[in-house]
Design a protein around this motif. Structure first.
Motif, mmCIF file in Angstrom:
data_model
loop_
_atom_site.group_PDB
_atom_site.id
_atom_site.type_symbol
_atom_site.label_atom_id
_atom_site.label_comp_id
_atom_site.label_asym_id
_atom_site.label_seq_id
_atom_site.Cartn_x
_atom_site.Cartn_y
_atom_site.Cartn_z
ATOM 1 N N LYS A 57 0.830 -1.204 0.000
ATOM 2 C CA LYS A 57 0.000 0.000 0.000
ATOM 3 C C LYS A 57 0.867 1.258 0.000
ATOM 4 N N MET A 58 1.898 1.270 0.820
ATOM 5 C CA MET A 58 2.789 2.428 0.879
ATOM 6 C C MET A 58 3.501 2.649 -0.453
ATOM 7 N N LEU A 59 3.934 1.574 -1.091
ATOM 8 C CA LEU A 59 4.599 1.708 -2.387
ATOM 9 C C LEU A 59 3.654 2.228 -3.463
ATOM 10 N N ARG A 60 2.406 1.776 -3.446
ATOM 11 C CA ARG A 60 1.423 2.277 -4.416
ATOM 12 C C ARG A 60 1.145 3.761 -4.197
ATOM 13 N N GLU A 61 1.000 4.160 -2.940
ATOM 14 C CA GLU A 61 0.779 5.577 -2.631
ATOM 15 C C GLU A 61 1.982 6.414 -3.056
ATOM 16 N N TYR A 62 3.165 5.886 -2.830
ATOM 17 C CA TYR A 62 4.378 6.596 -3.227
ATOM 18 C C TYR A 62 4.411 6.789 -4.744
ATOM 19 N N ASN A 63 4.081 5.735 -5.504
ATOM 20 C CA ASN A 63 4.070 5.840 -6.964
ATOM 21 C C ASN A 63 3.031 6.840 -7.448
ATOM 22 N N GLU A 64 1.867 6.879 -6.806
ATOM 23 C CA GLU A 64 0.834 7.842 -7.177
ATOM 24 C C GLU A 64 1.297 9.264 -6.887
ATOM 25 N N ASN A 65 1.944 9.467 -5.759
ATOM 26 C CA ASN A 65 2.427 10.803 -5.409
ATOM 27 C C ASN A 65 3.551 11.267 -6.315
ATOM 28 N N MET A 66 4.333 10.324 -6.823
ATOM 29 C CA MET A 66 5.425 10.695 -7.728
ATOM 30 C C MET A 66 4.888 11.208 -9.058
ATOM 31 N N LYS A 67 3.703 10.759 -9.462
ATOM 32 C CA LYS A 67 3.104 11.199 -10.718
ATOM 33 C C LYS A 67 2.555 12.612 -10.614
ATOM 34 N N LYS A 68 2.252 13.054 -9.399
ATOM 35 C CA LYS A 68 1.663 14.377 -9.208
ATOM 36 C C LYS A 68 2.706 15.467 -9.436
ATOM 37 N N MET A 69 2.238 16.577 -9.977
ATOM 38 C CA MET A 69 3.130 17.692 -10.251
ATOM 39 C C MET A 69 2.761 18.873 -9.360
ATOM 40 N N PRO A 70 3.736 19.693 -9.010
ATOM 41 C CA PRO A 70 3.425 20.865 -8.189
ATOM 42 C C PRO A 70 2.639 21.894 -8.995
ATOM 43 N N LYS A 71 1.922 22.757 -8.295
ATOM 44 C CA LYS A 71 1.136 23.788 -8.971
ATOM 45 C C LYS A 71 2.082 24.744 -9.701
ATOM 46 N N PRO A 72 1.809 24.998 -10.988
ATOM 47 C CA PRO A 72 2.682 25.913 -11.744
ATOM 48 C C PRO A 72 2.633 27.329 -11.174
#
Length: 124
Positions: free
Chosen positions: A35-50
């Motif tokens: 679960k932690m690894l899946r959450e980490y992968n999802e968070n890595m796909k997110k980009m900061p607000k421009p």
């Protein structure tokens, strides 16, 4: 001649290797780790607000004014929870006190937060 001398002449054919990739490691992990690894992968796909500068904000304001006057469809690019989302719609009304834009597309009416807008393109 030894066995290894003959092996050096042959090339290793990796196409015959049938690896299961990361699946083989998941069976050895605890569900919490998976679960932690899946959450980490999802968070890595997110980009900061421009970060928009004054020039970008002025361009967005001009595009909104033109679209409102002409009553044409526009494409909004919005930043929501680490993703850029595109919406094609027409501007109905702007409420500067609440900092929202009321828009409608062919399906429904909804509101957009002005602070979420990244860019605007007029579609004609």
């Amino acid at each position: 001649m030894s066995y290894f001398d003959g092996m050096m002449d042959e090339k290793l054919d990796l196409s015959k290797v049938r690896d299961r990739g990361s699946k083989k490691w998941v069976a050895m992990m605890l569900p919490e780790h998976v679960k932690m690894l899946r959450e980490y992968n999802e968070n890595m796909k997110k980009m900061p607000k421009p970060e928009l500068d004054e020039w970008d904000l002025a361009t967005i304001q001009e595009q909104i004014e033109i679209a409102l006057k002409r009553n044409v469809e526009i494409e909004f690019k919005l930043w929501k929870e680490g993703e850029i989302i595109c919406r094609v719609c027409r501007i109905e009304r702007i409420d500067l006190n609440k900092k929202i834009i009321e828009v409608e597309n062919i399906y429904r009416s909804f509101t957009l937060k002005i602070e979420d807008i990244v860019s605007i393109t007029i579609l004609e």
